[in-house]
Design an enzyme around this catalytic site. Structure first.
Site, mmCIF file in Angstrom:
data_model
loop_
_atom_site.group_PDB
_atom_site.id
_atom_site.type_symbol
_atom_site.label_atom_id
_atom_site.label_comp_id
_atom_site.label_asym_id
_atom_site.label_seq_id
_atom_site.Cartn_x
_atom_site.Cartn_y
_atom_site.Cartn_z
ATOM 1 N N TRP A 160 -3.213 -2.441 -1.651
ATOM 2 C CA TRP A 160 -2.963 -3.593 -2.137
ATOM 3 C C TRP A 160 -3.240 -4.824 -1.128
ATOM 4 C CZ3 TRP A 160 0.167 -7.953 -1.305
ATOM 5 C CH2 TRP A 160 0.293 -8.669 -2.476
ATOM 6 N N CYS B 56 0.705 -1.108 -0.020
ATOM 7 C CA CYS B 56 -0.014 -0.217 0.050
ATOM 8 C C CYS B 56 0.718 1.353 0.140
ATOM 9 C CB CYS B 56 -0.813 -0.109 1.298
ATOM 10 S SG CYS B 56 -1.760 -1.603 1.428
ATOM 11 N N GLU C 54 13.924 -13.266 -17.533
ATOM 12 C CA GLU C 54 13.595 -11.945 -17.231
ATOM 13 C C GLU C 54 12.367 -11.520 -18.284
ATOM 14 O OE1 GLU C 54 13.301 -9.582 -15.080
ATOM 15 O OE2 GLU C 54 12.744 -7.950 -15.941
ATOM 16 N N HIS D 119 13.586 -32.359 -22.185
ATOM 17 C CA HIS D 119 13.270 -33.071 -21.258
ATOM 18 C C HIS D 119 11.781 -32.604 -20.653
ATOM 19 C CE1 HIS D 119 17.097 -34.623 -20.975
ATOM 20 N NE2 HIS D 119 17.776 -33.523 -21.126
ATOM 21 N N ASN E 7 0.181 0.559 5.969
ATOM 22 C CA ASN E 7 0.832 -0.160 5.109
ATOM 23 C C ASN E 7 1.667 -1.142 5.928
ATOM 24 O OD1 ASN E 7 2.311 -1.434 3.107
ATOM 25 N ND2 ASN E 7 3.864 0.198 2.906
ATOM 26 N N GLY E 8 1.364 -2.576 5.737
ATOM 27 C CA GLY E 8 2.090 -3.742 6.336
ATOM 28 C C GLY E 8 0.914 -4.893 6.791
ATOM 29 N N LYS F 125 4.262 -2.846 -6.401
ATOM 30 C CA LYS F 125 5.688 -2.573 -6.696
ATOM 31 C C LYS F 125 6.786 -2.911 -5.841
ATOM 32 C CE LYS F 125 9.037 -0.135 -9.120
ATOM 33 N NZ LYS F 125 9.470 -0.989 -10.518
ATOM 34 N N GLU G 108 4.008 -11.091 -16.280
ATOM 35 C CA GLU G 108 3.340 -9.867 -15.266
ATOM 36 C C GLU G 108 2.592 -8.754 -15.860
ATOM 37 O OE1 GLU G 108 6.060 -8.142 -12.289
ATOM 38 O OE2 GLU G 108 7.494 -7.876 -14.026
ATOM 39 N N LYS H 42 8.325 -10.651 -17.546
ATOM 40 C CA LYS H 42 7.987 -9.554 -17.985
ATOM 41 C C LYS H 42 6.717 -9.616 -18.613
ATOM 42 C CE LYS H 42 9.829 -7.442 -16.219
ATOM 43 N NZ LYS H 42 10.477 -6.967 -15.214
ATOM 44 N N ARG I 98 2.034 1.333 -5.710
ATOM 45 C CA ARG I 98 2.095 0.504 -4.520
ATOM 46 C C ARG I 98 0.854 -0.441 -4.445
ATOM 47 N NH1 ARG I 98 6.513 2.065 -1.804
ATOM 48 N NH2 ARG I 98 5.897 0.775 0.190
#
Ligand code: M6R
Length: 611
Positions: free
Chosen positions: A78, A2, A484, A507, A104-105, A606, A491, A488, A31
């Site tokens: 969030w 958040c 990466e 395999h 936030n937390g 983020k 997401e 990308k 965030r």
């Protein structure tokens, strides 16, 4: 996670407090963005506006920016405890509706506290862990404590991670704050003071900031800052003021449609700034010396930063013969067990606040390891707790998907690997000069790679938007870049993407390949790997795969690719810098063609400040 912001201003204020908080929330939206709200104290009354949805939509519906008052706090969420909804949105209030908080937390002991408060007659409205704090404060306030005392007592009872702001209808000029494990920064303005989760929310008003430390509580008024360390005594704010270099422009879109696209194109500049910053900082050589003396070296991180860590481990193995153990930060328990004095951990985190990485760093330190931090945010938690911080200079990265912070991390870590090899005497002078010379051209390489590939990335994205799955294959030093690329596109374009060592694909993964299945090959500039990848491309093509090759301009494989994404012919060591930008563009254009917002991908935030 958040984002929170608060502002205290006087009657002669230059800016409207409601607008400051609203704009701040927009800057913090990266965030978290499932719900938002504000609380203001206006003429002795607390006013709360909040709801589910994005901030701009809520502004239209509720007029968040229109609130007045000498103190205003705001929150963009969030969700962790309780689904995104109007009632779970912050701020949360006590039973009287005269105390409001944003958080936030995670409050780990909220269940016990809530049961006790319910027994005492408190009525809860939401499913969040946060609301318990408002009622706890109320409980102490009701029993006669002054607002700040009541706030402090409540804070001393909660466990977990938090950045909390509180306002009282009865204390109309103050915002109370507390911080543990979640970031919080005070901004010292002209006739006003602010407090927020992150610097970009403050930049329009000030560059003078105080980064709060764990265990600090206090309050701001329009012209005063009071800080103390809980249970220990006052802290002199003046000792912690620093002036940040970031400009407001660096934290805005600057004409681009999205922050992500702007940040992709900022890479040449970010690489140059990082290079110059490191040249004038003795810390890189110091870090190389610490590593050269290490009994064992570990490197940890999450997400994109982990890929940068992997690049470091592979580079060190190749030029020094030293084994570096990379591991995903949330898996730290399996690695911290074996740690002893003499070991060194490198913790990589662009935000410097990722809880998994912070926990890993702490676990290693507790067992006697030395800690080197690599971050983009000066004074953030992980660098602060490290023995030696190293900084990229990418500037603020607002898009949730890491872009310029990845390439700058790999530049820094490649230079560190080369310094380590030089310190250990593993390189000839000419080899050292060649690597350093190639890395010094990073900005130029990224610039070419972007200029050559904007058009082709758009074309390939037209195809990818119709696909459901994609592989990214590579070998050796190309593998972190392939990983990466897959992360990308997963997401931000919600395309199922997996990265594999190309040799491993036979395999199992190859079972999915059929006519038209997209496979991106990341081909490093390395004859040995090129030869091996040739075989893997043929295996894929034989099964109908549609092959996109990201390869150096002088590759011998170009005729095999259905689409050739050409990157500069540089040294293998710069592979992430040359090959990643087109992969970022592919993800970006696939996302936007599918109608998504790449800056705010669903379910992501983020900075992940929970475990
Ligand atoms: O701030 P950090 O580098 O510690 O963040 C780590 C990850 O959360 C981050 O890289 C995440 O995977 C990004 N969304 C990647 O684009």
């Amino acid at each position: 996670m958040c984002g929170i912001i608060g502002v205290c201003s006087g009657p002669e204020k230059k800016f409207s407090t409601g607008e400051i908080v609203y704009k701040g929330l927009l800057r913090l939206e990266y965030r978290g963005y499932d719900s938002a709200g504000v609380a203001s104290v206006e003429e002795g009354t607390l006013r709360v506006l909040k709801g589910k949805g994005k901030i701009a939509e809520l502004e239209k519906k509720l007029g968040l920016s229109k609130v007045k008052g000498s103190v205003v706090i705001g929150h963009t969420r969030w969700a962790t405890h309780g689904a995104p909804s109007d009632v779970n949105a912050h701020p949360h209030t006590d039973c009287t509706g005269r105390i409001a908080i944003v958080h936030n937390g995670i409050i780990e002991n909220y269940r016990e506290l809530k049961e006790e408060l319910v027994r005492k007659g408190h009525v809860f409205k939401s499913e969040t862990d946060t609301e318990v704090v408002a009622h706890l404060i109320e409980e102490f306030y009701r029993s006669g404590d002054k607002p700040y005392e009541a706030f402090k007592k409540a804070i001393s009872m909660i466990k977990g991670s938090f950045a909390i702001l509180a306002v009282f209808a009865d204390a109309p000029s103050m915002i109370f704050f507390a911080k543990k494990d979640s970031p919080l920064v005070i901004g010292l303005g002209d006739g006003m003071n602010l407090v927020a989760s992150d610097i970009p929310a403050l930049l329009e008003y000030t560059r003078r900031v105080i980064t709060l430390r764990d265990g600090w509580v206090g309050f701001i008024t329009k012209d005063n800052v009071f800080i103390e360390e809980l249970g220990k005594g006052p802290v002199n704010p003046a000792d912690y003021v620093r002036v940040v270099e970031w400009s407001l422009e660096s934290a805005s879109k600057g004409g681009y449609q999205h922050f992500m696209l702007k940040e992709i194109h900022e890479q040449p500049r970010a690489l140059l700034d990082t290079l110059y910053g490191l040249r004038s900082d003795p810390a890189l050589k110091e870090a190389a010396e610490i590593l050269a003396e290490a009994r064992r070296i570990f490197i940890t991180a999450a997400g994109t930063s982990y890929h940068a860590g992997l690049h470091f481990a592979l580079t060190v193995a190749r030029i020094t013969g030293v084994l570096v153990t990379p591991f995903i930060a949330s898996e730290y328990e399996s690695y911290s067990r074996v740690v002893r004095e003499g070991d060194v951990l490198i913790a990589v985190s662009q935000s410097g606040e990722t809880m998994d990485t912070l926990k890993a760093a702490r676990a290693f330190k507790e067992r006697g390891a030395r800690l080197i931090a690599v971050s983009n945010i000066i004074d953030s938690a992980i660098p602060r707790e490290s023995d030696l911080p190293l900084y990229t200079r990418a500037g603020p990265e607002i898009g949730v998907a890491a872009t310029k912070t990845f390439t700058t991390q790999t530049l820094l870590l490649s230079l560190l690997a080369v310094e380590l090899a030089a310190t250990r005497g593993d390189l000839l002078k000419s080899e050292y000069e060649e690597y350093v010379g190639e890395l010094a051209k990073s900005s130029e390489y990224a610039s070419k790679s972007l200029a050559w590939n904007e058009g082709v990335a758009k074309k390939v994205s037209e195809m990818l938007r119709l696909k459901h799955s994609i592989y990214y294959l590579s070998r050796g030093i190309g593998l972190p870049t392939a990983m990466e690329g897959a992360l990308k596109i997963k997401e931000i374009a919600y395309l199922h993407a997996e990265a594999y060592p190309a040799g491993e694909s036979k395999h199992g993964p190859i079972a999915l390949v059929e006519e038209g299945f997209p496979v991106v090959f990341v081909v490093p500039r390395d004859q040995y790997y090129e030869k091996l990848i040739l075989g893997n491309i043929q295996e894929m093509k034989a099964r109908g795969a549609w092959v996109v090759g990201v390869a150096p301009e002088d590759t011998s494989l170009r005729d095999l690719f259905d689409v050739f994404i050409k990157v500069p012919a540089s040294s293998w060591i710069t592979t992430p810098i040359t090959h990643t930008p087109p992969l970022q563009l592919l993800a970006y254009y696939t996302s936007t063609l599918k109608g998504y917002d790449p800056d705010k991908p669903r379910n992501l935030a983020k900075t992940v400040t929970v475990e």
